[in-house]
Structures are given as C-alpha cells and as structure tokens.
Scaffold this motif. Structure first.
Motif, PDB file in Angstrom:
ATOM      1  N   UNK A 147       0.842  -1.194   0.000  1.00  0.00           N
ATOM      2  CA  UNK A 147       0.000   0.000   0.000  1.00  0.00           C
ATOM      3  C   UNK A 147       0.879   1.246   0.000  1.00  0.00           C
ATOM      4  N   UNK A 148       0.292   2.326  -0.505  1.00  0.00           N
ATOM      5  CA  UNK A 148       1.017   3.603  -0.509  1.00  0.00           C
ATOM      6  C   UNK A 148       0.746   4.394   0.763  1.00  0.00           C
ATOM      7  N   UNK A 149      -0.379   4.129   1.438  1.00  0.00           N
ATOM      8  CA  UNK A 149      -0.714   4.884   2.642  1.00  0.00           C
ATOM      9  C   UNK A 149      -1.731   4.105   3.469  1.00  0.00           C
ATOM     10  N   UNK A 150      -1.958   4.591   4.669  1.00  0.00           N
ATOM     11  CA  UNK A 150      -2.908   3.965   5.590  1.00  0.00           C
ATOM     12  C   UNK A 150      -4.337   3.975   5.036  1.00  0.00           C
ATOM     13  N   UNK A 151      -4.730   5.075   4.373  1.00  0.00           N
ATOM     14  CA  UNK A 151      -6.099   5.191   3.865  1.00  0.00           C
ATOM     15  C   UNK A 151      -6.413   4.097   2.846  1.00  0.00           C
ATOM     16  N   UNK A 152      -5.472   3.827   1.954  1.00  0.00           N
ATOM     17  CA  UNK A 152      -5.702   2.782   0.939  1.00  0.00           C
ATOM     18  C   UNK A 152      -5.780   1.404   1.596  1.00  0.00           C
ATOM     19  N   UNK A 153      -5.009   1.202   2.652  1.00  0.00           N
ATOM     20  CA  UNK A 153      -5.056  -0.077   3.355  1.00  0.00           C
ATOM     21  C   UNK A 153      -6.447  -0.322   3.928  1.00  0.00           C
ATOM     22  N   UNK A 154      -7.039   0.710   4.561  1.00  0.00           N
ATOM     23  CA  UNK A 154      -8.367   0.571   5.163  1.00  0.00           C
ATOM     24  C   UNK A 154      -9.433   0.357   4.091  1.00  0.00           C
ATOM     25  N   UNK A 155      -9.350   1.114   2.986  1.00  0.00           N
ATOM     26  CA  UNK A 155     -10.335   0.991   1.908  1.00  0.00           C
ATOM     27  C   UNK A 155     -10.280  -0.388   1.254  1.00  0.00           C
ATOM     28  N   UNK A 156      -9.095  -0.989   1.228  1.00  0.00           N
ATOM     29  CA  UNK A 156      -8.931  -2.283   0.572  1.00  0.00           C
ATOM     30  C   UNK A 156      -9.224  -3.446   1.516  1.00  0.00           C
ATOM     31  N   UNK A 157      -9.451  -3.156   2.807  1.00  0.00           N
ATOM     32  CA  UNK A 157      -9.586  -4.222   3.787  1.00  0.00           C
ATOM     33  C   UNK A 157     -10.761  -5.141   3.498  1.00  0.00           C
ATOM     34  N   UNK A 158     -11.872  -4.589   3.028  1.00  0.00           N
ATOM     35  CA  UNK A 158     -13.056  -5.414   2.764  1.00  0.00           C
ATOM     36  C   UNK A 158     -12.728  -6.537   1.779  1.00  0.00           C
ATOM     37  N   UNK A 159     -11.877  -6.243   0.822  1.00  0.00           N
ATOM     38  CA  UNK A 159     -11.494  -7.254  -0.170  1.00  0.00           C
ATOM     39  C   UNK A 159     -10.334  -8.110   0.327  1.00  0.00           C
ATOM     40  N   UNK A 160      -9.421  -7.500   1.062  1.00  0.00           N
ATOM     41  CA  UNK A 160      -8.187  -8.186   1.447  1.00  0.00           C
ATOM     42  C   UNK A 160      -8.291  -8.942   2.767  1.00  0.00           C
ATOM     43  N   UNK A 161      -9.242  -8.547   3.639  1.00  0.00           N
ATOM     44  CA  UNK A 161      -9.282  -9.063   5.001  1.00  0.00           C
ATOM     45  C   UNK A 161      -9.297 -10.569   5.117  1.00  0.00           C
ATOM     46  N   UNK A 162     -10.164 -11.236   4.341  1.00  0.00           N
ATOM     47  CA  UNK A 162     -10.298 -12.685   4.453  1.00  0.00           C
ATOM     48  C   UNK A 162      -8.999 -13.389   4.049  1.00  0.00           C
ATOM     49  N   UNK A 163      -8.420 -12.947   2.937  1.00  0.00           N
ATOM     50  CA  UNK A 163      -7.178 -13.566   2.472  1.00  0.00           C
ATOM     51  C   UNK A 163      -6.044 -13.310   3.452  1.00  0.00           C
ATOM     52  N   UNK A 164      -6.060 -12.126   4.064  1.00  0.00           N
ATOM     53  CA  UNK A 164      -5.011 -11.767   5.022  1.00  0.00           C
ATOM     54  C   UNK A 164      -5.043 -12.707   6.226  1.00  0.00           C
ATOM     55  N   UNK A 165      -6.259 -12.953   6.764  1.00  0.00           N
ATOM     56  CA  UNK A 165      -6.395 -13.820   7.933  1.00  0.00           C
ATOM     57  C   UNK A 165      -5.994 -15.242   7.601  1.00  0.00           C
ATOM     58  N   UNK A 166      -6.403 -15.720   6.403  1.00  0.00           N
ATOM     59  CA  UNK A 166      -6.047 -17.085   6.007  1.00  0.00           C
ATOM     60  C   UNK A 166      -4.529 -17.240   5.860  1.00  0.00           C
ATOM     61  N   UNK A 167      -3.895 -16.211   5.292  1.00  0.00           N
ATOM     62  CA  UNK A 167      -2.439 -16.271   5.139  1.00  0.00           C
ATOM     63  C   UNK A 167      -1.748 -16.307   6.500  1.00  0.00           C
ATOM     64  N   UNK A 168      -2.245 -15.507   7.442  1.00  0.00           N
ATOM     65  CA  UNK A 168      -1.658 -15.487   8.778  1.00  0.00           C
ATOM     66  C   UNK A 168      -1.846 -16.833   9.477  1.00  0.00           C
ATOM     67  N   UNK A 169      -3.039 -17.451   9.291  1.00  0.00           N
ATOM     68  CA  UNK A 169      -3.278 -18.759   9.892  1.00  0.00           C
ATOM     69  C   UNK A 169      -2.371 -19.817   9.294  1.00  0.00           C
ATOM     70  N   UNK A 170      -2.130 -19.696   7.966  1.00  0.00           N
ATOM     71  CA  UNK A 170      -1.228 -20.648   7.298  1.00  0.00           C
ATOM     72  C   UNK A 170       0.183 -20.546   7.851  1.00  0.00           C
ATOM     73  N   UNK A 171       0.658 -19.310   8.082  1.00  0.00           N
ATOM     74  CA  UNK A 171       1.989 -19.125   8.660  1.00  0.00           C
ATOM     75  C   UNK A 171       2.060 -19.722  10.072  1.00  0.00           C
ATOM     76  N   UNK A 172       0.972 -19.537  10.848  1.00  0.00           N
ATOM     77  CA  UNK A 172       0.965 -20.036  12.208  1.00  0.00           C
ATOM     78  C   UNK A 172       0.972 -21.562  12.223  1.00  0.00           C
ATOM     79  N   UNK A 173       0.305 -22.170  11.220  1.00  0.00           N
ATOM     80  CA  UNK A 173       0.251 -23.637  11.141  1.00  0.00           C
ATOM     81  C   UNK A 173       1.627 -24.235  10.873  1.00  0.00           C
ATOM     82  N   UNK A 174       2.454 -23.467  10.162  1.00  0.00           N
ATOM     83  CA  UNK A 174       3.807 -23.965   9.872  1.00  0.00           C
ATOM     84  C   UNK A 174       4.631 -24.029  11.130  1.00  0.00           C
TER      85      UNK A 174
END
Length: 482
Positions: free
Chosen positions: A455-482
C-alpha cells in the motif's frame, strides 16, 4: 444468526526505516487480535543471500554441460546456484558494497564457462526445443521444467551484464570474447529484424494450452535477452583498447557493428506508440512516457550511443574500420539524431558530431582486401559439430528422462525453488517498486500480517480491507500452522 466479520486494523504504525530482519508479525506468533502495521521495505545493504564462503564454493563448482543433460538433476542444481549468484551480484552492485561475485568469477576463471553455457542453451532453444515440441508423445502435464531451461539463458546473460561492467571481466573472458561478440550480434540482428513487427506485448491474457503460454513467455524472454545482450556488447566496447586484433576485426569488419547500431537507433525496438502515447520498455515492462520526459535519453538509447562512440572514436577501432560508401551512408544518418537536447545529456557526443562532419567531406574507402590471419569463434561450431544429426535423439532422451517428472519430483523442485527465491531478496532485486493494491500508485509499505499486499498509505489499506481481510487472515493462519 449473526455472521462474525474480521475487523479492519485500528491503527497503523509506520517506522521511518526498518531492517528486513524485523520481528515476525504477531499473527505468526499466535497472539490474538493483532494490530498489524504497514512496514517499509528494508535497505538492500541489510540483505545477504550468500556468505563469502558459500559464493566461493558455488563459483568453483560451475561447469559446462552437454546439450542432452540440460534439465537433468545436476544441471538443475547448477541453475539454482547461478540464480543465487545472479541475485547476490545484483544486491552487491546496487548496495555499492564491493562486488565479490565478479571477483570470484575472474579469480577462478569461470567467465569462459558462463559464455559456453550461454551459447549451449541458445543452441538447445534453436535446435532441440522445436524438435521436442513436434514429438507425438510430447504432452507435458507441467511445463515448469522446460521453462527453467528456457530461462537459463536469461539468467546467464543477466549475470554477465552485471559483472561485465568491470574491464577485468572482459579480459578474463580470453578467447571466448569472440564467441560472446557473435552471440550479441545474433541477438541484435534478430532485434532489428523483429522491430518491423513490433516488440512482443506483455503477458496479459490466458492461453488455450500450457505450451502456448510457454511459447509466449519464451517470445517475451527472447526480447529481454536481446536488450541484455546490447548492454553486454556496450561493456565490451568499453574495453576496445585492450581487445585482440581478431576481436576488433570481428566487430568492425565481419559484423560491421557500427552500422547495426545505427539500425537499432533508427528502429528503436524498445519504444512504441500505444493509443497515441509513447511507451518505452525498461526494467521488464512497458512504461508510458509523459510528454515532459519524452526528450530524456532512455537507458537503452544511451547504451547504443556509448557503443558507437567507443567503436568510431577510439584510435584502435578507427585504424581498422573501413569506411566504405555503405558505412558512410549509414553513419551519416546519425547527424539527424544529434540534437542539442541529446548533446546536453551526453556531452561527449559532440566529438562524434565533429567526426561525422569530417566524414561527410571525405571520400569513401574501397573495401579492404588484405589477407588477415585471425581467430574465429569456436564454441557454436564445436557444439553443432558434436551434436549434428542427434537433435531428435536428444529430444527423445529429454522427453523420457527430464521433461516427464513425477508429481513428487515436481513438489521437491518447487520446494527448492521456494528456498532459492526468498521473498525479501526478490523484492530487493525487483526492477521496479511494488504497486498499491488499492490505487496502483507506487508503494513502499506492506501489510505486516500477511506480508503479501502493498500500500502507498494507511487510507488505501483501510479501503482495501473489505477485499483483502479474508485472504489476510487465512495467510496469517497458514503461517501459524507452519
């Protein structure tokens, strides 16, 4: 029944500059409800892909392979080693921390080995690959092993481009510099020939079969390889005062490289018009050039001008270049390109302008008919002689033993490549900055939970969260499983 939703991050802490070796995200440590941050990418000086002792072992182990062994297990290991050396050389050159890879290649006399491998894979692509594609039982389920062989040429020419900046590398090439000059001439001739059809487009669509996709990738790769060959040739011309007479004769008489370079400037295959806008190919992509930047000299045009300057104005080359009526006519075309704007950017070209003004007033020379004993390149002819009539046998051997891997072999190879291409190193050697996942602007901050989106800034991160949130959590869970 209410559906639970993952909340967007509550705050973002942006440090001024963090090292690549940052603590892993809280999600990866198993802490609940993390507040993840946007983190800036680290300095390349903090990165080290290879320790000095490791680099020395890899360079010492470089060797030449027969055409039939390309894609084999031993060949794949060397390809991985070359990729590591390639990335480390780029990191060293960019961070200005000395260039140990270049020094090791010279010390252990491995530049001739790299040149031979470069020409061998070029021959494989021309002689074996087309035969392989026509075999009736050639129906690969996975084209990745073939892609690795095709990509090998790009890896070697990229490494040579990085290290040939130093004159001692050119000198250490010894007699193989003749073969490298011939290689560059072949690539640039194809580049001029293809410029009438336009440069290949970027990869942008789905293809009907894996082989069609592979062929499209190979086409784009060939274009980029030719541009790398242009840079290597320019570095060779920097050493024109120390080149052998045979090499100078090859460049000036046999291939008439000054006239070929004029053709490149005329056609400018790295520039095109799309939708009325000027685009230039740089760092692996087509970039739209703004009107205010259109007078700026591109890197590739600069390489051509410097090579021309070296070949036409150095005393050694001028004494041996026969300015026939054809050569004179071609070179005088350069006067139209030597504008005040260009001379402001490359002041040394004023000397070339003076040379051309003098050339316009002199008589053309008749072709020289002197009997000259000279060396000739031998790698291509030797490989062709050793494998003549064996192309189909090589293709069938590789189909059975190399390009039909089991699922287990593919998984093992993919794991090894994941270890070779570390994410932090790829980001450091990337030809351009990442783009914001929301607005596509240049981005310098990355989601520290999943490490996947920029992201270029905090505002874009928040606006993109609705689309990115689910994938972000799954990726974090995958890292934790390793």
């Amino acid at each position: 029944m209410k559906r639970s939703q993952t909340s967007a991050p509550r705050e973002t802490v942006v440090p001024e500059r963090v090292s690549i070796a940052t603590p892993e995200p809280a999600a990866a440590r198993g802490e609940p409800d993390p507040t993840f941050t946007l983190s800036l990418c680290g300095d390349m000086g903090d990165l080290e892909l290879l320790l000095p002792g490791e680099a020395d072992v890899l360079v010492r182990g470089l060797r030449s392979f027969q055409l039939r062994d390309m894609g084999s297990r031993g060949w794949n290991q060397q390809h991985e080693n070359l990729e590591k050396l390639n990335m480390q050389a780029i990191l060293d050159a960019t961070a200005s921390q000395g260039e140990p890879i270049q020094e090791l290649l010279v010390t252990h006399g491995k530049i001739p080995t790299l040149v031979e491998e470069l020409i061998a894979v070029e021959m494989w692509k021309q002689k074996v690959f087309p035969v392989l594609c026509k075999l009736e039982d050639f129906k690969p389920q996975n084209t990745f092993p073939i892609y690795m062989v095709l990509h090998h040429e790009a890896s070697i020419i990229n490494l040579l481009e990085t290290v040939f900046f130093h004159k001692e590398v050119c000198e250490s090439a010894e007699d193989t510099v003749l073969d490298l000059v011939d290689y560059c001439h072949r690539k640039l001739t194809l580049l001029v020939a293809q410029s009438g059809r336009g440069a290949p487009p970027e990869e942008e669509s789905q293809y009907s079969s894996p082989m069609q996709e592979l062929q499209k990738q190979a086409e784009l790769m060939e274009f980029e390889i030719a541009l790398k060959a242009l840079s290597v040739l320019r570095y060779i011309t920097d050493c024109v005062d120390s080149l052998s007479l045979s090499t100078l004769s090859r460049m000036l008489s046999t291939h008439n490289l000054p006239c070929l370079l004029v053709e490149l400037l005329e056609h400018s295959p790295w520039s095109r018009r799309e939708g009325g806008k000027l685009q230039q190919f740089e760092s692996g992509r087509w970039h739209t050039v703004t009107p205010s930047e259109q007078q700026k000299l591109s890197k590739l045009d600069g390489q051509v001008w410097i090579a021309l300057y070296n070949l036409l104005l150095s005393p050694e080359a001028r004494a041996r270049y026969c300015l026939t009526s054809f050569a004179k006519g071609q070179l005088l075309k350069l006067r139209a390109f030597l504008t005040d704007t260009l001379l402001d950017q490359l002041p040394n070209l004023s000397d070339l302008q003076g040379f051309l003004a003098h050339l316009a007033l002199t008589e053309a020379q008749p072709p020289k008919k002197d009997l000259v004993l000279e060396q000739i390149p031998e790698i291509w002819e030797r490989l062709e002689r050793e494998n003549k009539g064996k192309w189909q046998a090589i293709a069938k051997h590789q189909l059975r033993h190399v390009f039909s891997p089991s699922e287990q072999d593919l998984r093992l190879q993919a794991r090894r490549w994941a270890e070779t291409y570390r994410l932090d190193v790829l980001e450091a050697v990337a030809p351009e900055r990442p783009r914001c996942a929301y607005c596509s602007a240049e981005a310098s901050k990355r989601c520290s939970r999943c490490q996947n989106e920029w992201y270029c800034c905090r505002e874009c991160q928040v606006k993109h969260w609705e689309k990115h949130g689910k994938a972000c959590v799954l990726a974090a869970q995958g890292d934790r499983a390793k």
